[in-house]
Design a protein around this motif. Structure first.
Motif, PDB file in Angstrom:
ATOM      1  N   GLU A  96     -23.876 -80.001 -57.682  1.00  0.00           N
ATOM      2  CA  GLU A  96     -23.257 -80.357 -56.394  1.00  0.00           C
ATOM      3  C   GLU A  96     -24.386 -80.430 -55.377  1.00  0.00           C
ATOM      4  O   GLU A  96     -25.200 -79.505 -55.277  1.00  0.00           O
ATOM      5  CB  GLU A  96     -22.241 -79.283 -55.997  1.00  0.00           C
ATOM      6  CG  GLU A  96     -21.551 -79.539 -54.700  1.00  0.00           C
ATOM      7  CD  GLU A  96     -20.653 -80.774 -54.742  1.00  0.00           C
ATOM      8  OE1 GLU A  96     -20.547 -81.438 -53.692  1.00  0.00           O
ATOM      9  OE2 GLU A  96     -20.074 -81.069 -55.793  1.00  0.00           O
ATOM     10  N   ALA A 113     -14.324 -86.897 -55.745  1.00  0.00           N
ATOM     11  CA  ALA A 113     -13.822 -85.555 -55.432  1.00  0.00           C
ATOM     12  C   ALA A 113     -13.967 -84.623 -56.630  1.00  0.00           C
ATOM     13  O   ALA A 113     -13.164 -83.738 -56.845  1.00  0.00           O
ATOM     14  CB  ALA A 113     -12.370 -85.626 -54.968  1.00  0.00           C
ATOM     15  N   GLY A 114     -15.009 -84.847 -57.420  1.00  0.00           N
ATOM     16  CA  GLY A 114     -15.298 -83.962 -58.536  1.00  0.00           C
ATOM     17  C   GLY A 114     -14.384 -84.118 -59.724  1.00  0.00           C
ATOM     18  O   GLY A 114     -14.552 -83.447 -60.723  1.00  0.00           O
ATOM     19  N   GLN A 174     -17.324 -75.165 -54.756  1.00  0.00           N
ATOM     20  CA  GLN A 174     -16.907 -76.543 -55.021  1.00  0.00           C
ATOM     21  C   GLN A 174     -17.391 -76.987 -56.400  1.00  0.00           C
ATOM     22  O   GLN A 174     -16.646 -77.614 -57.154  1.00  0.00           O
ATOM     23  CB  GLN A 174     -17.441 -77.497 -53.954  1.00  0.00           C
ATOM     24  CG  GLN A 174     -17.003 -78.944 -54.218  1.00  0.00           C
ATOM     25  CD  GLN A 174     -17.508 -79.908 -53.162  1.00  0.00           C
ATOM     26  OE1 GLN A 174     -17.967 -79.516 -52.106  1.00  0.00           O
ATOM     27  NE2 GLN A 174     -17.420 -81.192 -53.476  1.00  0.00           N
ATOM     28  N   CYS A 207     -25.854 -75.741 -57.429  1.00  0.00           N
ATOM     29  CA  CYS A 207     -25.852 -76.630 -56.271  1.00  0.00           C
ATOM     30  C   CYS A 207     -27.289 -76.824 -55.806  1.00  0.00           C
ATOM     31  O   CYS A 207     -28.136 -75.958 -55.990  1.00  0.00           O
ATOM     32  CB  CYS A 207     -24.970 -76.095 -55.149  1.00  0.00           C
ATOM     33  SG  CYS A 207     -25.545 -74.588 -54.375  1.00  0.00           S
ATOM     34  N   LYS A 257     -25.679 -80.891 -51.355  1.00  0.00           N
ATOM     35  CA  LYS A 257     -25.292 -80.759 -49.951  1.00  0.00           C
ATOM     36  C   LYS A 257     -26.545 -80.791 -49.084  1.00  0.00           C
ATOM     37  O   LYS A 257     -27.492 -80.051 -49.332  1.00  0.00           O
ATOM     38  CB  LYS A 257     -24.570 -79.433 -49.683  1.00  0.00           C
ATOM     39  CG  LYS A 257     -23.287 -79.230 -50.449  1.00  0.00           C
ATOM     40  CD  LYS A 257     -22.200 -80.088 -49.889  1.00  0.00           C
ATOM     41  CE  LYS A 257     -20.904 -79.847 -50.654  1.00  0.00           C
ATOM     42  NZ  LYS A 257     -19.919 -80.863 -50.388  1.00  0.00           N
ATOM     43  N   ARG A 298     -15.136 -75.438 -59.030  1.00  0.00           N
ATOM     44  CA  ARG A 298     -13.825 -76.121 -59.078  1.00  0.00           C
ATOM     45  C   ARG A 298     -13.954 -77.489 -59.736  1.00  0.00           C
ATOM     46  O   ARG A 298     -13.167 -77.845 -60.611  1.00  0.00           O
ATOM     47  CB  ARG A 298     -13.267 -76.301 -57.664  1.00  0.00           C
ATOM     48  CG  ARG A 298     -12.652 -75.082 -57.050  1.00  0.00           C
ATOM     49  CD  ARG A 298     -11.895 -75.424 -55.765  1.00  0.00           C
ATOM     50  NE  ARG A 298     -12.637 -76.251 -54.824  1.00  0.00           N
ATOM     51  CZ  ARG A 298     -13.455 -75.784 -53.879  1.00  0.00           C
ATOM     52  NH1 ARG A 298     -13.636 -74.488 -53.741  1.00  0.00           N
ATOM     53  NH2 ARG A 298     -14.092 -76.610 -53.072  1.00  0.00           N
ATOM     54  N   ASP A 299     -14.952 -78.250 -59.308  1.00  0.00           N
ATOM     55  CA  ASP A 299     -15.127 -79.595 -59.845  1.00  0.00           C
ATOM     56  C   ASP A 299     -15.470 -79.561 -61.329  1.00  0.00           C
ATOM     57  O   ASP A 299     -14.983 -80.376 -62.106  1.00  0.00           O
ATOM     58  CB  ASP A 299     -16.227 -80.342 -59.083  1.00  0.00           C
ATOM     59  CG  ASP A 299     -15.830 -80.658 -57.645  1.00  0.00           C
ATOM     60  OD1 ASP A 299     -14.654 -80.467 -57.295  1.00  0.00           O
ATOM     61  OD2 ASP A 299     -16.712 -81.097 -56.885  1.00  0.00           O
ATOM     62  N   GLN A 307     -20.095 -71.881 -50.492  1.00  0.00           N
ATOM     63  CA  GLN A 307     -19.085 -72.944 -50.509  1.00  0.00           C
ATOM     64  C   GLN A 307     -19.464 -74.058 -51.482  1.00  0.00           C
ATOM     65  O   GLN A 307     -18.614 -74.586 -52.193  1.00  0.00           O
ATOM     66  CB  GLN A 307     -18.891 -73.523 -49.108  1.00  0.00           C
ATOM     67  CG  GLN A 307     -18.168 -72.593 -48.162  1.00  0.00           C
ATOM     68  CD  GLN A 307     -18.076 -73.173 -46.755  1.00  0.00           C
ATOM     69  OE1 GLN A 307     -18.710 -74.175 -46.432  1.00  0.00           O
ATOM     70  NE2 GLN A 307     -17.285 -72.516 -45.910  1.00  0.00           N
ATOM     71  N   ALA A 308     -20.742 -74.410 -51.512  1.00  0.00           N
ATOM     72  CA  ALA A 308     -21.199 -75.465 -52.427  1.00  0.00           C
ATOM     73  C   ALA A 308     -21.013 -75.035 -53.881  1.00  0.00           C
ATOM     74  O   ALA A 308     -20.560 -75.820 -54.720  1.00  0.00           O
ATOM     75  CB  ALA A 308     -22.656 -75.811 -52.152  1.00  0.00           C
ATOM     76  N   ASP A 354     -22.211 -84.831 -58.727  1.00  0.00           N
ATOM     77  CA  ASP A 354     -23.035 -85.657 -57.839  1.00  0.00           C
ATOM     78  C   ASP A 354     -24.219 -86.257 -58.597  1.00  0.00           C
ATOM     79  O   ASP A 354     -24.660 -87.359 -58.305  1.00  0.00           O
ATOM     80  CB  ASP A 354     -23.549 -84.839 -56.655  1.00  0.00           C
ATOM     81  CG  ASP A 354     -22.444 -84.472 -55.675  1.00  0.00           C
ATOM     82  OD1 ASP A 354     -21.369 -85.098 -55.720  1.00  0.00           O
ATOM     83  OD2 ASP A 354     -22.657 -83.549 -54.871  1.00  0.00           O
TER      84      ASP A 354
END
Length: 161
Positions: A53, A38-39, A69, A85, A55, A72-73, A65-66, A44
């Motif tokens: 990240e 969960a980061g 995330q 991402c 996806k 945040r991570d 959104q990616a 990843d």
């Protein structure tokens, strides 16, 4: 038909591994990050100077959104890095996306890293040149140093596989 939770995780893992192999062309130490973190601990894709990240979906993933995330991570991690991402639609080529400030930061940091690497190379060459100037070296030893010096100048890596 949609994939189950396990199917989505498998699809994501396969995609992450393919991205790792792509980045391995540039960075030898790249690897897949720990799954299901969960980061909190890893991206990843790890071993890069950026937080990635990944996806992949049947339709194009939401890049906003990616990136959110990834931001945040990355903020949770121990080391602040630029983030991006990598997204892909099934059977389409992946796309890497950066916020512009993150891209500028990444390029700036990579340029500094390359400059430092070149300076280290120049320092090693200067040390070898100094040794070669010293008296008492056998010709075989000095030829070996000259060969090493040329490898360093050419920027080739010596790998012991």
């Amino acid at each position: 038909m949609s994939l189950s939770g396990a199917g989505r995780r498998t699809k994501g893992a396969v995609f992450e591994r393919s991205i790792v192999e792509t980045f391995r062309l540039l960075y030898e130490t790249v690897r897949r990050g720990l799954p299901q973190t969960a980061g909190a601990l890893e991206a990843d894709v790890e071993g890069l100077p950026i937080h990635i990240e990944c996806k992949k979906r049947s339709s194009w993933p939401n890049i906003g959104q990616a990136l959110a995330q990834a931001a945040r991570d990355c903020a949770k991690g121990m080391f602040a890095r630029p983030y991006a991402c990598v997204t892909a639609k099934d059977r389409e080529e992946p796309i890497i996306s950066f916020p512009i400030r993150q891209f500028i930061r990444f390029v700036t940091e990579e340029r500094a890293r390359v400059r430092a690497s070149h300076q280290e190379r120049r320092d090693v060459i200067a040390a070898i040149d100094l040794i070669l100037l010293r008296a008492g070296l056998t010709s075989e030893f000095s030829e070996g140093l000259r060969g090493l010096r040329q490898v360093i100048i050419d920027g080739k890596h010596i790998r012991n596989d």
